[in-house]
Motif scaffolding. Structure first.
Motif, short mmCIF file in Angstrom:
data_model
loop_
_atom_site.label_atom_id
_atom_site.label_comp_id
_atom_site.label_asym_id
_atom_site.label_seq_id
_atom_site.Cartn_x
_atom_site.Cartn_y
_atom_site.Cartn_z
N THR A 1 0.83 -1.21 0.00
CA THR A 1 0.00 0.00 0.00
C THR A 1 0.86 1.26 0.00
O THR A 1 0.40 2.32 -0.39
CB THR A 1 -0.96 0.04 1.21
OG1 THR A 1 -0.19 0.08 2.41
CG2 THR A 1 -1.87 -1.17 1.24
N TYR A 2 2.11 1.13 0.46
CA TYR A 2 3.10 2.21 0.34
C TYR A 2 4.29 1.65 -0.41
O TYR A 2 4.81 0.58 -0.05
CB TYR A 2 3.61 2.67 1.72
CG TYR A 2 2.74 3.65 2.47
CD1 TYR A 2 2.30 4.82 1.87
CD2 TYR A 2 2.41 3.44 3.81
CE1 TYR A 2 1.53 5.74 2.58
CE2 TYR A 2 1.64 4.34 4.52
CZ TYR A 2 1.20 5.49 3.90
OH TYR A 2 0.43 6.39 4.59
N VAL A 3 4.74 2.35 -1.44
CA VAL A 3 6.01 2.02 -2.07
C VAL A 3 6.96 3.19 -1.87
O VAL A 3 6.54 4.35 -1.93
CB VAL A 3 5.86 1.67 -3.58
CG1 VAL A 3 5.16 0.32 -3.74
CG2 VAL A 3 5.13 2.75 -4.34
N ARG A 4 8.23 2.88 -1.59
CA ARG A 4 9.20 3.90 -1.22
C ARG A 4 10.23 4.04 -2.35
O ARG A 4 11.12 3.21 -2.49
CB ARG A 4 9.88 3.50 0.09
CG ARG A 4 8.89 3.08 1.19
CD ARG A 4 9.60 2.64 2.47
NE ARG A 4 10.56 1.58 2.28
CZ ARG A 4 10.29 0.28 2.41
NH1 ARG A 4 9.07 -0.14 2.71
NH2 ARG A 4 11.24 -0.62 2.22
N ILE A 5 10.08 5.09 -3.12
CA ILE A 5 10.92 5.25 -4.32
C ILE A 5 11.86 6.45 -4.17
O ILE A 5 11.40 7.58 -4.00
CB ILE A 5 10.06 5.45 -5.60
CG1 ILE A 5 8.91 4.45 -5.65
CG2 ILE A 5 10.94 5.36 -6.85
CD1 ILE A 5 9.28 3.02 -5.83
N GLY A 6 13.15 6.20 -4.25
CA GLY A 6 14.14 7.27 -4.17
C GLY A 6 14.84 7.47 -5.49
O GLY A 6 14.58 8.43 -6.23
N THR A 7 15.73 6.53 -5.82
CA THR A 7 16.52 6.62 -7.06
C THR A 7 15.63 6.74 -8.29
O THR A 7 15.94 7.48 -9.22
CB THR A 7 17.43 5.37 -7.19
OG1 THR A 7 18.20 5.24 -5.99
CG2 THR A 7 18.37 5.50 -8.37
N GLY A 8 14.51 6.03 -8.29
CA GLY A 8 13.61 6.05 -9.44
C GLY A 8 13.00 7.42 -9.71
O GLY A 8 12.54 7.70 -10.82
N ILE A 9 13.00 8.28 -8.69
CA ILE A 9 12.47 9.64 -8.84
C ILE A 9 13.60 10.66 -8.95
O ILE A 9 13.63 11.49 -9.85
CB ILE A 9 11.56 10.02 -7.65
CG1 ILE A 9 10.31 9.13 -7.64
CG2 ILE A 9 11.15 11.50 -7.72
CD1 ILE A 9 9.45 9.28 -6.38
N PHE A 10 14.53 10.59 -8.00
CA PHE A 10 15.55 11.64 -7.88
C PHE A 10 16.89 11.31 -8.55
O PHE A 10 17.78 12.14 -8.59
CB PHE A 10 15.81 11.95 -6.40
CG PHE A 10 14.61 12.48 -5.67
CD1 PHE A 10 14.17 13.78 -5.89
CD2 PHE A 10 13.91 11.69 -4.77
CE1 PHE A 10 13.05 14.28 -5.22
CE2 PHE A 10 12.79 12.18 -4.10
CZ PHE A 10 12.37 13.47 -4.33
N GLY A 11 17.04 10.09 -9.04
CA GLY A 11 18.32 9.68 -9.61
C GLY A 11 19.25 9.13 -8.53
O GLY A 11 18.89 9.06 -7.36
#
Length: 230
Positions: free
Chosen positions: A214-224
């Protein structure tokens, strides 16, 4: 670049929900902004992001002070007991509770600030020695203890799956966490809800969604890629 990345991530979330026969409103994207500067966060904010995740207390507090106040902040990194007091009244949710000691500290500080803190129990489903979190077997006994504390609301479970090149390799871990949440939910423990499953990151969020995230935690996929100071 951030706008394009967000568009791509949101499209993948929609496709994964469609594949799993789920409503995309069930899945919330958390933009993991650790080590990233405020202008990057503001660019994501302007593209509609309102959920941001941080790993370090100081970084979360610093960004909280200068970013718009309609942002929901998520503490997703390991939390030391001596840092709890700085964030209990600033975060929407603490994802990384894995001990009664930490929970007691959250309870104590929450009562001082007269807030109720939403938490998730971090489960180390893969049993990796390098990761925090309780084992699958330890989760329910810990939940039963934490549920008795004031100022805390248990909302579900979180896991950090192993880093893999092929996201299919993590499918079983996500399925196991989902099953654990279902099992605990059937016990009807007071002050315990299992509505939230925080699982899936840049390399494996599509599979995590298919298995119930229900929560996905995306870092690199958004900010590089992240650039850590040496």
């Amino acid at each position: 670049m951030i706008a394009e990345n967000l568009k791509y991530v949101n499209e993948r979330i929609q496709k994964s929900c469609l594949k799993a026969g789920r409503d995309e409103k069930e899945v919330t994207l958390i933009a993991v902004s650790k080590t990233k500067p405020v202008p990057d966060l503001m660019e994501a904010y302007q593209e509609g992001c309102r959920e941001f995740g941080e790993n370090k207390v100081q970084e979360l507090v610093d960004k909280y002070e200068v970013m718009p106040k309609d942002i929901h902040w998520h503490m997703i990194g390991h939390l030391q007991t001596n840092k709890v007091k700085y964030i209990v009244d600033k975060v929407t949710m603490i994802h990384s509770v894995d001990s009664i000691k930490l929970a007691r500290e959250i309870s104590k500080e929450a009562q001082k600030k007269q807030v109720t803190v939403s938490i998730l129990i971090e489960v180390n489903v893969a049993g990796e020695e390098s990761k925090f979190g309780v084992s699958m077997e330890e989760a329910e006994p810990l939940i039963r203890k934490i549920a008795l504390l004031d100022g805390i609301k248990i909302c579900g479970l979180m896991t950090i799956a192993p880093y893999v090149e092929d996201e299919e390799k993590n499918r079983q871990y996500f399925a196991d966490l989902k099953q654990l949440s279902v099992d605990i939910a059937t016990k009807n423990i007071d002050n315990v809800n299992m509505n939230v499953l925080s699982m899936g990151m840049t390399g494996d969020y599509a599979v995590a969604i298919e298995e119930g995230a229900t929560y996905v935690r995306i870092g690199t996929g958004i900010f590089g890629e992240r650039h850590y100071a040496v």
